[in-house]
Design a protein around this motif. Structure first.
Motif, PDB file in Angstrom:
ATOM      1  N   ALA A  76     -19.017 -32.476   2.219  1.00 48.31           N
ATOM      2  CA  ALA A  76     -17.651 -31.527   2.371  1.00 48.31           C
ATOM      3  C   ALA A  76     -17.497 -30.736   3.218  1.00 48.31           C
ATOM      4  O   ALA A  76     -16.485 -30.395   3.881  1.00 48.31           O
ATOM      5  CB  ALA A  76     -17.502 -30.747   0.759  1.00 48.31           C
ATOM      6  N   THR A  77     -18.699 -29.861   3.810  1.00 44.99           N
ATOM      7  CA  THR A  77     -18.521 -28.900   4.802  1.00 44.99           C
ATOM      8  C   THR A  77     -18.479 -29.526   6.296  1.00 44.99           C
ATOM      9  O   THR A  77     -17.933 -28.849   7.042  1.00 44.99           O
ATOM     10  CB  THR A  77     -20.066 -28.228   4.947  1.00 44.99           C
ATOM     11  N   LEU A 146     -23.154 -17.509   0.679  1.00 44.17           N
ATOM     12  CA  LEU A 146     -22.162 -17.935   1.820  1.00 44.17           C
ATOM     13  C   LEU A 146     -21.856 -16.927   2.790  1.00 44.17           C
ATOM     14  O   LEU A 146     -21.659 -15.543   2.381  1.00 44.17           O
ATOM     15  CB  LEU A 146     -20.838 -17.957   0.969  1.00 44.17           C
ATOM     16  N   ASP A 147     -21.830 -17.305   4.175  1.00 49.16           N
ATOM     17  CA  ASP A 147     -21.196 -16.514   5.110  1.00 49.16           C
ATOM     18  C   ASP A 147     -19.760 -16.411   5.439  1.00 49.16           C
ATOM     19  O   ASP A 147     -19.421 -17.554   6.138  1.00 49.16           O
ATOM     20  CB  ASP A 147     -21.982 -16.914   6.289  1.00 49.16           C
ATOM     21  N   LEU A 148     -19.221 -15.874   4.726  1.00 47.66           N
ATOM     22  CA  LEU A 148     -17.637 -15.745   4.632  1.00 47.66           C
ATOM     23  C   LEU A 148     -17.039 -15.838   6.017  1.00 47.66           C
ATOM     24  O   LEU A 148     -16.125 -16.638   6.408  1.00 47.66           O
ATOM     25  CB  LEU A 148     -17.134 -14.915   3.768  1.00 47.66           C
ATOM     26  N   PRO A 149     -17.373 -14.788   6.947  1.00 47.40           N
ATOM     27  CA  PRO A 149     -16.891 -14.792   8.222  1.00 47.40           C
ATOM     28  C   PRO A 149     -17.112 -16.103   8.975  1.00 47.40           C
ATOM     29  O   PRO A 149     -15.992 -16.502   9.859  1.00 47.40           O
ATOM     30  CB  PRO A 149     -17.675 -13.636   8.872  1.00 47.40           C
ATOM     31  N   ALA A 150     -18.246 -16.719   8.913  1.00 50.11           N
ATOM     32  CA  ALA A 150     -18.564 -18.027   9.574  1.00 50.11           C
ATOM     33  C   ALA A 150     -17.202 -19.195   8.987  1.00 50.11           C
ATOM     34  O   ALA A 150     -16.870 -20.037   9.605  1.00 50.11           O
ATOM     35  CB  ALA A 150     -19.635 -18.520   9.233  1.00 50.11           C
ATOM     36  N   GLY A 221     -20.115 -27.683  12.863  1.00 50.10           N
ATOM     37  CA  GLY A 221     -21.521 -27.063  12.760  1.00 50.10           C
ATOM     38  C   GLY A 221     -21.238 -25.502  12.508  1.00 50.10           C
ATOM     39  O   GLY A 221     -22.007 -25.035  11.861  1.00 50.10           O
ATOM     40  N   MET A 222     -20.070 -24.880  12.608  1.00 53.05           N
ATOM     41  CA  MET A 222     -19.704 -23.549  12.438  1.00 53.05           C
ATOM     42  C   MET A 222     -19.692 -23.221  10.795  1.00 53.05           C
ATOM     43  O   MET A 222     -20.290 -22.791   9.963  1.00 53.05           O
ATOM     44  CB  MET A 222     -18.536 -22.867  13.116  1.00 53.05           C
ATOM     45  N   ASN A 223     -18.906 -24.266  10.359  1.00 49.30           N
ATOM     46  CA  ASN A 223     -18.674 -24.463   8.872  1.00 49.30           C
ATOM     47  C   ASN A 223     -19.956 -24.552   8.041  1.00 49.30           C
ATOM     48  O   ASN A 223     -20.385 -23.894   7.016  1.00 49.30           O
ATOM     49  CB  ASN A 223     -17.652 -25.508   8.420  1.00 49.30           C
ATOM     50  N   ARG A 224     -20.675 -25.619   8.510  1.00 51.52           N
ATOM     51  CA  ARG A 224     -22.146 -25.930   7.872  1.00 51.52           C
ATOM     52  C   ARG A 224     -22.959 -24.857   7.905  1.00 51.52           C
ATOM     53  O   ARG A 224     -23.870 -24.435   6.969  1.00 51.52           O
ATOM     54  CB  ARG A 224     -22.719 -27.295   8.497  1.00 51.52           C
ATOM     55  N   SER A 225     -23.054 -24.076   9.080  1.00 53.91           N
ATOM     56  CA  SER A 225     -23.905 -22.986   9.198  1.00 53.91           C
ATOM     57  C   SER A 225     -23.820 -21.816   8.383  1.00 53.91           C
ATOM     58  O   SER A 225     -24.298 -21.056   7.788  1.00 53.91           O
ATOM     59  CB  SER A 225     -23.782 -22.330  10.456  1.00 53.91           C
ATOM     60  N   THR A 230     -30.355 -21.557   6.522  1.00 57.37           N
ATOM     61  CA  THR A 230     -31.630 -21.816   7.276  1.00 57.37           C
ATOM     62  C   THR A 230     -30.957 -22.680   8.603  1.00 57.37           C
ATOM     63  O   THR A 230     -32.013 -23.011   9.318  1.00 57.37           O
ATOM     64  CB  THR A 230     -32.537 -22.311   6.551  1.00 57.37           C
ATOM     65  N   TYR A 231     -29.962 -23.068   8.676  1.00 60.48           N
ATOM     66  CA  TYR A 231     -29.550 -24.231   9.687  1.00 60.48           C
ATOM     67  C   TYR A 231     -29.136 -23.160  10.864  1.00 60.48           C
ATOM     68  O   TYR A 231     -28.046 -22.529  10.799  1.00 60.48           O
ATOM     69  CB  TYR A 231     -28.423 -24.751   9.258  1.00 60.48           C
ATOM     70  N   ARG A 232     -29.740 -23.299  11.990  1.00 68.14           N
ATOM     71  CA  ARG A 232     -29.269 -22.656  13.069  1.00 68.14           C
ATOM     72  C   ARG A 232     -28.336 -23.731  14.115  1.00 68.14           C
ATOM     73  O   ARG A 232     -28.904 -24.438  14.864  1.00 68.14           O
ATOM     74  CB  ARG A 232     -30.606 -22.356  13.953  1.00 68.14           C
TER      75      ARG A 232
END
Length: 266
Positions: A76-77, A146-150, A221-225, A230-232
């Motif tokens: 989904a991400t 969740l990193d909402l800004p990302a 990649g931005m959405n998955r991070s 832990t995903y860089r």
């Protein structure tokens, strides 16, 4: 002596462009979601069906997803921002065709048609993002930090790239009708080349260097991070995506400004 009756000015009365934009958005809503059975429901079911299919297929082939514990969340991400880019670019590319009759009115411009479709598409996909991802988290009982800004950044990048690509295609598809077929064929491999099925880091190095130039890779990649702390995603470069989007938007819009009257008559 009775006081004269005073009529309140409509809040948008001083901004005729906003009134036009609102009217076009309402028309788009009625046309796109009000005439077909299910309406907005099908917009949600499309990514849900795709995610479910990917989850079933890959869960039979491998025991654990490439990231985390949920196959559905991983796909989904990647799939949601990809579908958003395709939908926004497609809707904007069809702006002149969709609003062709209205563009003959002096108060309606082709930029109104473009931005009306952009605004509605962003609202719809924001709802789809929220419904689908929240549903997966609840159904799979996934613990997400969740990193909402990302997430917002990935969403904005997908919308911006869709806007730029759509503007360029809006001109090309009206000026050269065969381009619609060329674009349809050219975008089919994108589903496989946008790292929806696997992380960018797991791609072989030689191919990875070429794949990096696909701007959708950076959005995914931005959405998955945002969902996997832990995903860089060090390879992600938002400036590169914005640069591609800006070039396409500026070029497409300048060509439309020059040729839109001729294109509307086609």
């Amino acid at each position: 002596m009775a006081e004269p009756i005073r009529f309140r000015r409509h809040p948008l009365g001083r901004w005729p462009g906003l009134r036009t934009l609102r009217a076009l958005i309402l028309r788009e809503m009625a046309t796109s979601y009000g005439r077909s059975p299910g309406g907005f429901l099908w917009t949600v079911l499309e990514p849900v069906g795709g995610i479910a299919l990917l989850t079933v297929i890959f869960s039979l082939a491998v025991r654990v997803p490439p990231m985390g514990t949920s196959f559905a969340l991983f796909y989904a991400t990647g799939l949601l921002p990809f579908l958003m880019f395709l939908d926004v670019s497609r809707k904007i590319a069809q702006s002149l065709s969709f609003s062709k009759q209205l563009l003959f009115y002096p108060g309606v411009t082709f930029t109104d048609a473009i931005f009306a479709r952009l605004v509605l598409a962003c609202v719809v996909h924001a709802l789809v993002f929220t419904i689908v991802l929240f549903g997966i988290v609840i159904y799979d009982q996934v613990d997400v930090i969740l990193d909402l800004p990302a997430v917002v950044t990935a969403f904005a990048l997908a919308a911006t790239l869709g806007l730029g690509t759509g503007c360029m295609n809006c001109f090309l598809m009206r000026r050269f009708p065969v381009w619609a077929n060329v674009w349809s064929i050219a975008t089919r491999p994108l589903f496989l080349l946008s790292c929806i099925f696997m992380p960018f880091d797991s791609v072989p190095t030689g191919f990875r260097d070429v794949l990096w130039y696909n701007p959708i890779i950076h959005i995914v990649g931005m959405n998955r991070s945002a969902f996997y702390p832990t995903y860089r995603a060090d390879y992600v470069d938002p400036v590169y995506v914005l640069l591609i989007a800006a070039i396409l938007f500026a070029l497409g819009l300048s060509l439309l400004f020059k040729w839109h009257r001729d294109l509307v008559l086609r």
